[in-house]
Design a protein around this motif. Structure first.
Motif, PDB file in Angstrom:
ATOM      1  N   ASN A  40       0.824  -1.221   0.000  1.00 40.31           N
ATOM      2  CA  ASN A  40       0.000   0.000   0.000  1.00 40.31           C
ATOM      3  C   ASN A  40       0.855   1.267   0.000  1.00 40.31           C
ATOM      4  N   GLY A  41       2.052   1.182  -0.605  1.00 38.29           N
ATOM      5  CA  GLY A  41       2.839   2.394  -0.751  1.00 38.29           C
ATOM      6  C   GLY A  41       4.334   2.240  -0.696  1.00 38.29           C
ATOM      7  N   ASN A  42       4.844   1.051  -0.403  1.00 40.98           N
ATOM      8  CA  ASN A  42       6.290   0.892  -0.267  1.00 40.98           C
ATOM      9  C   ASN A  42       7.048   1.065  -1.574  1.00 40.98           C
ATOM     10  N   ASN A  43       6.395   0.827  -2.700  1.00 42.48           N
ATOM     11  CA  ASN A  43       7.073   0.952  -3.992  1.00 42.48           C
ATOM     12  C   ASN A  43       6.951   2.339  -4.620  1.00 42.48           C
ATOM     13  N   ASN A  44       6.242   3.236  -3.964  1.00 36.90           N
ATOM     14  CA  ASN A  44       5.923   4.514  -4.600  1.00 36.90           C
ATOM     15  C   ASN A  44       7.140   5.310  -5.032  1.00 36.90           C
ATOM     16  N   HIS A  45       8.217   5.240  -4.275  1.00 33.26           N
ATOM     17  CA  HIS A  45       9.400   6.044  -4.582  1.00 33.26           C
ATOM     18  C   HIS A  45      10.559   5.194  -5.116  1.00 33.26           C
ATOM     19  N   PRO A  69       2.526   1.896   5.425  1.00 28.96           N
ATOM     20  CA  PRO A  69       3.680   1.249   4.793  1.00 28.96           C
ATOM     21  C   PRO A  69       4.975   1.615   5.507  1.00 28.96           C
ATOM     22  N   PHE A  70       5.920   0.706   5.485  1.00 25.63           N
ATOM     23  CA  PHE A  70       7.222   0.935   6.122  1.00 25.63           C
ATOM     24  C   PHE A  70       7.873   2.205   5.592  1.00 25.63           C
ATOM     25  N   ALA A  71       7.663   2.502   4.321  1.00 28.16           N
ATOM     26  CA  ALA A  71       8.321   3.646   3.679  1.00 28.16           C
ATOM     27  C   ALA A  71       7.971   4.969   4.348  1.00 28.16           C
ATOM     28  N   THR A  72       6.786   5.059   4.941  1.00 31.52           N
ATOM     29  CA  THR A  72       6.344   6.344   5.503  1.00 31.52           C
ATOM     30  C   THR A  72       5.886   6.248   6.953  1.00 31.52           C
ATOM     31  N   ASP A  77       2.843   5.219  14.400  1.00 33.59           N
ATOM     32  CA  ASP A  77       2.221   4.239  13.513  1.00 33.59           C
ATOM     33  C   ASP A  77       2.697   2.830  13.821  1.00 33.59           C
ATOM     34  N   ILE A  78       4.009   2.662  14.017  1.00 38.19           N
ATOM     35  CA  ILE A  78       4.580   1.315  14.070  1.00 38.19           C
ATOM     36  C   ILE A  78       4.167   0.550  15.311  1.00 38.19           C
ATOM     37  N   VAL A  79       3.687   1.245  16.336  1.00 42.76           N
ATOM     38  CA  VAL A  79       3.230   0.555  17.540  1.00 42.76           C
ATOM     39  C   VAL A  79       2.053  -0.360  17.217  1.00 42.76           C
ATOM     40  N   ASN A  83       3.200  -2.224   7.329  1.00 43.66           N
ATOM     41  CA  ASN A  83       3.062  -2.984   6.092  1.00 43.66           C
ATOM     42  C   ASN A  83       4.393  -2.914   5.335  1.00 43.66           C
ATOM     43  N   TYR A  84       5.017  -4.062   5.122  1.00 43.43           N
ATOM     44  CA  TYR A  84       6.321  -4.131   4.443  1.00 43.43           C
ATOM     45  C   TYR A  84       6.201  -4.587   2.989  1.00 43.43           C
ATOM     46  N   ALA A  85       4.997  -4.917   2.543  1.00 40.53           N
ATOM     47  CA  ALA A  85       4.802  -5.556   1.239  1.00 40.53           C
ATOM     48  C   ALA A  85       5.285  -4.679   0.087  1.00 40.53           C
TER      49      ALA A  85
END
Length: 339
Positions: A40-45, A69-72, A77-79, A83-85
């Motif tokens: 849901n966003g990790n590949n965006n950049h 997503p992990f990227a943002t 959030d992380i608590v 999402n790492y996908a």
């Protein structure tokens, strides 16, 4: 799975596993690993054709907002999870590399380790032991294997795996690597696993087009059935090896409603004339999308996603039901539960 789409069809299971209900979330945190069906966003950049930059669909586990997503993802959030996908990612490092940059499952696990180092100070009060106790309560879902077939084994123009291994040998090789990766997550503290079976890629419009057929490609599906069979076996073995953990196998529904009857072509106009790829920009999709199984050549429509996600939620009930009981016990005894 494949490349960028022009509609918000991604995040098939992960968001559907999240319904707005009253009260606290059914698990304190949720970690997601997978490919474009989960991204849901990790590949965006990243420099890749596999962009997944659209909102996910529905909710079922009671979180007030989507897992980031992990990227943002930020500290607050992380608590509740990450999402790492990554679209195009596979169990094998090389799977999907012809699409461009992507985050393989090994690298998704490395990113999870980074998250854990941050969680030590956010929920563990500086203690790795306390952090792992928190992670024991979290749900982990993993959806891998699709790209190891679509964008590796059945893409001989880019990869030589099909000439090196028989379908049986490749399935065994994949599952063994998968097992080691899941055990790495266990070592980091994961205890509640939901593992999605690989999809029957031979029934996608894209794979039918590649083989010049208007029905499912049996040779492709047979190879994936081998993988799923061995995956189910290895999960049973992991359940025996780690009695304090639960590894649940999540298969697709046995059948869909009869009005979901367009199975051999995508709802949108795809980027190439032979049916491969994903939606072309600035084209009007089909008007009766509720009858289509596939939105583009490889990814399902929203309706199918909700059906699949709802079944996954039901299949995973032992994970969040047991968490509700253990949370009551922890709170009663004054133990560390939620941060």
């Amino acid at each position: 799975m494949a490349t960028k789409s022009q509609a918000s069809i991604f995040m098939v299971f992960t968001a559907t596993l999240l319904v707005a209900i009253n009260g606290d979330p059914q698990v304190p945190c949720y970690f997601i690993f997978g490919d474009s069906l989960m991204d849901n966003g990790n590949n965006n950049h990243l420099h890749t054709n596999a962009k997944v930059n659209y909102e996910p669909y529905a909710q079922l586990l009671g979180f007030e907002s989507f897992i980031q997503p992990f990227a943002t993802a930020r500290s607050d959030d992380i608590v509740k999870g990450v999402n790492y996908a990554s679209g195009g990612a596979g169990i094998r490092e090389e799977s999907g590399q012809h699409l461009g940059e992507r985050i393989s499952f090994d690298n998704q696990i490395k990113n999870h380790r980074i998250t854990i180092l941050r969680l030590i100070f956010l929920v563990g009060r500086g203690s790795l032991v306390a952090t792992k106790k928190y992670l024991h309560k979290c749900m982990y879902t993993v959806g891998m294997g699709n790209n190891d077939y679509i964008n590796n084994y059945f893409a001989p123009e880019y990869y030589n795996t099909s000439s090196l291994y028989s379908p049986e040998e490749f399935a065994l090789l994949l599952v063994e690597q998968y097992s080691q990766q899941l055990q790495a997550l266990y070592a980091y503290g994961a205890r509640k696993f939901g593992i999605f079976a690989a999809g029957y890629s031979g029934c996608t419009p894209g794979m039918m087009a590649i083989y010049g057929m208007n029905s499912c490609v049996d040779s492709v599906n047979s190879a994936i059935i081998l993988f799923n069979t061995h995956l189910n076996t290895i999960l049973n073995e992991l359940n025996t090896k780690y009695p304090d953990a639960k590894f649940i196998y999540i298969d697709a529904p046995l059948q869909y409603p009869t009005d979901l009857n367009v199975t051999d072509k995508p709802c949108c106009e795809v980027e190439s004339i032979d049916g491969k790829g994903n939606c072309s920009p600035d084209h009007i999709p089909c008007s009766n999308r509720q009858n289509y199984v596939f939105w583009d050549s490889f990814h399902p429509t929203e309706r199918v996603s909700v059906i699949d996600g709802t079944q996954a939620y039901t299949t995973l009930s032992p994970l969040y039901a047991s968490e509700a009981i253990s949370s009551l016990v922890d709170n009663e005894e004054g133990h560390f539960s939620n941060a």
